[in-house]
Write a protein that holds these residues in place. Structure first.
Motif, PDB file in Angstrom:
ATOM      1  N   LYS A 121       0.819  -1.210   0.000  1.00 12.94           N
ATOM      2  CA  LYS A 121       0.000   0.000   0.000  1.00 12.94           C
ATOM      3  C   LYS A 121       0.852   1.258   0.000  1.00 12.94           C
ATOM      4  N   THR A 122       1.991   1.201   0.665  1.00 11.99           N
ATOM      5  CA  THR A 122       2.836   2.388   0.791  1.00 11.99           C
ATOM      6  C   THR A 122       4.065   2.327  -0.104  1.00 11.99           C
ATOM      7  N   SER A 123       4.071   1.434  -1.089  1.00 10.77           N
ATOM      8  CA  SER A 123       5.263   1.251  -1.926  1.00 10.77           C
ATOM      9  C   SER A 123       5.361   2.342  -2.984  1.00 10.77           C
ATOM     10  N   ASN A 124       6.573   2.554  -3.468  1.00 13.40           N
ATOM     11  CA  ASN A 124       6.834   3.560  -4.493  1.00 13.40           C
ATOM     12  C   ASN A 124       6.156   3.272  -5.827  1.00 13.40           C
ATOM     13  N   PRO A 125       6.046   1.982  -6.278  1.00 14.70           N
ATOM     14  CA  PRO A 125       5.392   1.740  -7.571  1.00 14.70           C
ATOM     15  C   PRO A 125       4.001   2.329  -7.673  1.00 14.70           C
ATOM     16  N   SER A 126       3.239   2.329  -6.591  1.00 11.98           N
ATOM     17  CA  SER A 126       1.896   2.920  -6.637  1.00 11.98           C
ATOM     18  C   SER A 126       1.972   4.415  -6.895  1.00 11.98           C
ATOM     19  N   GLN A 127       2.933   5.077  -6.271  1.00  9.69           N
ATOM     20  CA  GLN A 127       3.102   6.511  -6.491  1.00  9.69           C
ATOM     21  C   GLN A 127       3.619   6.779  -7.899  1.00  9.69           C
ATOM     22  N   ILE A 128       4.526   5.902  -8.359  1.00  7.76           N
ATOM     23  CA  ILE A 128       5.064   6.070  -9.711  1.00  7.76           C
ATOM     24  C   ILE A 128       3.969   5.900 -10.749  1.00  7.76           C
ATOM     25  N   MET A 129       3.016   4.964 -10.512  1.00 11.72           N
ATOM     26  CA  MET A 129       1.943   4.736 -11.475  1.00 11.72           C
ATOM     27  C   MET A 129       1.131   6.014 -11.672  1.00 11.72           C
ATOM     28  N   GLN A 131       2.137   9.085 -11.302  1.00 14.54           N
ATOM     29  CA  GLN A 131       2.948  10.035 -12.053  1.00 14.54           C
ATOM     30  C   GLN A 131       3.017   9.667 -13.533  1.00 14.54           C
ATOM     31  N   VAL A 132       3.219   8.367 -13.796  1.00 15.63           N
ATOM     32  CA  VAL A 132       3.321   7.912 -15.195  1.00 15.63           C
ATOM     33  C   VAL A 132       2.020   8.156 -15.934  1.00 15.63           C
ATOM     34  N   LEU A 133       0.896   7.870 -15.275  1.00 12.02           N
ATOM     35  CA  LEU A 133      -0.395   8.091 -15.920  1.00 12.02           C
ATOM     36  C   LEU A 133      -0.621   9.570 -16.207  1.00 12.02           C
ATOM     37  N   GLN A 134      -0.198  10.431 -15.308  1.00 10.01           N
ATOM     38  CA  GLN A 134      -0.322  11.868 -15.553  1.00 10.01           C
ATOM     39  C   GLN A 134       0.534  12.291 -16.743  1.00 10.01           C
TER      40      GLN A 134
END
Length: 258
Positions: A121-129, A131-134
Motif C-alpha cells: 500500500k505504501t510502496s513507491n510503484p503505486s506513487q510512480i503509477m 505520475q506515469v499516468l499523468q
C-alpha cells in the motif's frame, strides 16, 4: 544393593524427564530459563517418586497384616498408575508443544501477510503509477496521433513488472491466491486512454499483467492481442467482444464471466 541400584536408576529417569520438560518449555517459559525449569521439574519428579515409594512401603506394611495376594495387587496397581501418569504427562507435553508451534507459525504467517499488504500500500510503484499516468495524459494531449514515446512505453512495462501479487483481505478472509490489484488498475487505465493501437500493442506484448485483479472489470470490445495475463482474476468481468488472440490466459479464474 538391588534397592540402591533401583533408586539410582529411578533418580536418573526423573532427572531425564525433568530436563525433557524443560527442553519442551513446559510450562511455557523463555528459552534462557528452560534449564532451571528443567531442574525444578526433575526435583518435582524425584519428590513424586519418593511419595510413590512411601505409598508402596505403606501398602507392603498393610499387606503383611492382610492377605499377601491383596498387597501384591495393590503394588501392581500403584506402579501401573505411576507409569500411566508419566506416559500421559510426556505425551501431553509433546502434543501441547506441537500445538503451540503450529499457532506460532500461523501467527507469524499472518504477521508477514499484514506487513506485505502494508508495504504494498505504501510502496513507491503505486506513487510512480500515478505520475506515469499523468505524464501519459499530458503526452497524449500534445500528440495528435495519440502515440507514446519509447521512454514512456518502457516506464509502463517496468512499472507492471515492479508490482507484486499478494494475498489481501476480502470481507473477513484472505484471498486464496496472490493477486495484484495494481496491475489490474494499470491495465484498465491503459485501455481507458485513447492510445494509438501500435503503442498499446507494444505495451501489451511486453508488460507483465500476470495475477492481475480484474474482478468486475469492463473489458468489453477491448483488443488484448498478445497480452501476458496468466493466473489473472477475471471473476464477473465483462469480456464480451474482447480479442485475446495469442494471449496467455493460463490459470485465469473465469468464473461468472459475461
Amino acid at each position: 544393593m538391588k534397592r540402591k541400584a533401583f533408586l539410582f536408576l529411578a533418580f536418573l529417569l526423573c532427572v531425564s524427564i525433568g530436563w525433557t520438560l524443560g527442553f519442551l518449555r513446559l510450562p511455557i517459559v523463555d528459552v534462557q530459563h528452560s534449564f532451571w525449569v528443567g531442574g525444578l521439574a526433575g526435583a518435582a519428579a524425584i519428590l513424586l517418586l519418593v511419595v510413590l515409594v512411601q505409598l508402596i512401603r505403606a501398602s507392603q506394611k498393610l499387606s503383611r497384616s492382610r492377605r499377601p495376594q491383596e498387597g501384591k495387587a495393590r503394588r501392581i496397581l500403584v506402579l501401573g498408575l505411576s507409569v500411566l501418569l508419566i506416559a500421559a504427562i510426556t505425551l501431553g507435553g509433546f502434543g501441547f508443544q506441537w500445538s503451540q508451534k503450529t499457532l506460532r507459525e500461523q501467527r507469524h504467517q499472518l504477521e508477514q501477510q499484514a506487513q506485505i499488504i502494508e508495504s504494498i500500500k505504501t510502496s513507491n510503484p503505486s506513487q510512480i503509477m500515478e505520475q506515469v499516468l499523468q505524464e501519459m495524459v499530458a503526452q497524449l494531449k500534445s500528440n495528435p496521433d495519440s502515440s507514446l514515446s519509447a521512454t514512456t512505453r518502457k516506464q509502463i512495462i517496468e512499472l507492471s513488472q515492479a508490482f507484486r501479487p499478494y494475498p489481501y483481505w476480502q470481507g473477513d478472509s484472505l484471498t486464496p491466491n496472490a493477486y495484484s490489484p495494481e496491475r489490474g488498475q494499470l491495465l484498465q487505465a491503459l485501455l481507458a486512454l485513447q492510445i494509438d493501437s501500435s503503442s498499446l500493442q507494444q505495451i501489451l506484448n511486453s508488460a507483465d499483467f500476470s495475477n492481475a485483479d480484474l474482478q468486475n472489470a469492463n473489458l468489453q470490445g477491448k483488443n488484448l492481442t498478445g497480452i501476458h495475463m496468466p493466473n489473472a482474476l477475471l471473476r464477473d468481468a465483462n469480456l464480451e467482444g474482447a480479442t485475446f488472440s495469442q494471449a496467455n490466459l493460463e490459470g485465469c479464474e473465469l468464473w461468472g464471466l459475461n
